[in-house]
Design a protein around this motif. Structure first.
Motif, mmCIF file in Angstrom:
data_model
loop_
_atom_site.group_PDB
_atom_site.id
_atom_site.type_symbol
_atom_site.label_atom_id
_atom_site.label_comp_id
_atom_site.label_asym_id
_atom_site.label_seq_id
_atom_site.Cartn_x
_atom_site.Cartn_y
_atom_site.Cartn_z
ATOM 1 N N THR A 48 0.810 -1.206 0.000
ATOM 2 C CA THR A 48 0.000 0.000 0.000
ATOM 3 C C THR A 48 0.847 1.261 0.000
ATOM 4 O OG1 THR A 48 -0.113 0.056 2.396
ATOM 5 C CG2 THR A 48 -1.864 -1.131 1.260
ATOM 6 N N ASP A 49 0.235 2.336 -0.415
ATOM 7 C CA ASP A 49 0.929 3.623 -0.438
ATOM 8 C C ASP A 49 1.185 4.166 0.954
ATOM 9 O OD1 ASP A 49 1.003 3.604 -3.187
ATOM 10 O OD2 ASP A 49 -0.874 4.700 -3.389
ATOM 11 N N GLU A 51 2.432 2.609 3.345
ATOM 12 C CA GLU A 51 3.685 2.022 3.830
ATOM 13 C C GLU A 51 4.651 2.000 2.653
ATOM 14 O OE1 GLU A 51 2.017 -1.680 4.718
ATOM 15 O OE2 GLU A 51 1.042 -1.020 6.530
ATOM 16 N N PRO A 52 5.928 1.897 2.882
ATOM 17 C CA PRO A 52 6.861 1.795 1.748
ATOM 18 C C PRO A 52 6.558 0.545 0.915
ATOM 19 C CG PRO A 52 8.026 2.307 3.782
ATOM 20 C CD PRO A 52 6.610 1.958 4.160
ATOM 21 N N VAL A 53 6.118 0.731 -0.319
ATOM 22 C CA VAL A 53 5.695 -0.362 -1.190
ATOM 23 C C VAL A 53 6.869 -1.262 -1.543
ATOM 24 C CG1 VAL A 53 4.685 -0.916 -3.431
ATOM 25 C CG2 VAL A 53 3.811 1.005 -2.120
ATOM 26 N N GLY A 54 6.645 -2.573 -1.479
ATOM 27 C CA GLY A 54 7.644 -3.555 -1.875
ATOM 28 C C GLY A 54 8.618 -3.964 -0.797
ATOM 29 N N LEU A 55 8.576 -3.303 0.359
ATOM 30 C CA LEU A 55 9.503 -3.666 1.421
ATOM 31 C C LEU A 55 9.028 -4.909 2.147
ATOM 32 C CD1 LEU A 55 10.453 -0.228 2.994
ATOM 33 C CD2 LEU A 55 11.589 -1.501 1.178
ATOM 34 N N TRP A 56 9.968 -5.696 2.620
ATOM 35 C CA TRP A 56 9.660 -6.893 3.389
ATOM 36 C C TRP A 56 9.503 -6.520 4.852
ATOM 37 C CZ3 TRP A 56 13.517 -11.205 1.512
ATOM 38 C CH2 TRP A 56 13.288 -11.471 0.165
ATOM 39 N N ALA A 57 8.638 -7.249 5.541
ATOM 40 C CA ALA A 57 8.433 -7.037 6.967
ATOM 41 C C ALA A 57 8.016 -8.356 7.595
ATOM 42 C CB ALA A 57 7.359 -5.981 7.204
ATOM 43 N N LEU A 58 8.097 -8.438 8.895
ATOM 44 C CA LEU A 58 7.645 -9.621 9.619
ATOM 45 C C LEU A 58 6.356 -9.301 10.349
ATOM 46 C CD1 LEU A 58 11.013 -10.866 11.068
ATOM 47 C CD2 LEU A 58 9.732 -11.835 9.181
#
Length: 74
Positions: A48-49, A51-58
């Motif tokens: 989504t816009d 949050e930083p798009v394309g970033l990985w998270a847990l």
């Protein structure tokens, strides 16, 4: 919004694909490389816009989300 991409913590300091394959792309983590938190063991990619798009998270593996799957094209 985020999607599950098939990674999980396998040890206290490493994230691997659930298929057992080596990670060929480390992605870009939202922040620095994550540290293990018992409540956050599954890997997702942000879409989504807000949050930083394309970033990985847990996130917690119990968090409802859509997922992507791998398909063998050979």
């Amino acid at each position: 919004m985020a999607v599950w991409i098939g990674g999980m913590f396998t040890t206290a300091s490493d994230v691997d694909w659930v298929t057992g394959e080596d990670r060929v792309y480390n992605g870009t983590w939202n922040g620095s490389y994550p540290t293990h938190l018992a409540a956050q063991e599954c890997m997702q990619m942000r879409l989504t816009d807000a949050e930083p798009v394309g970033l990985w998270a847990l996130a917690s593996c119990d968090t409802p989300a859509i997922y992507v799957c791998e398909k063998d094209m050979s």
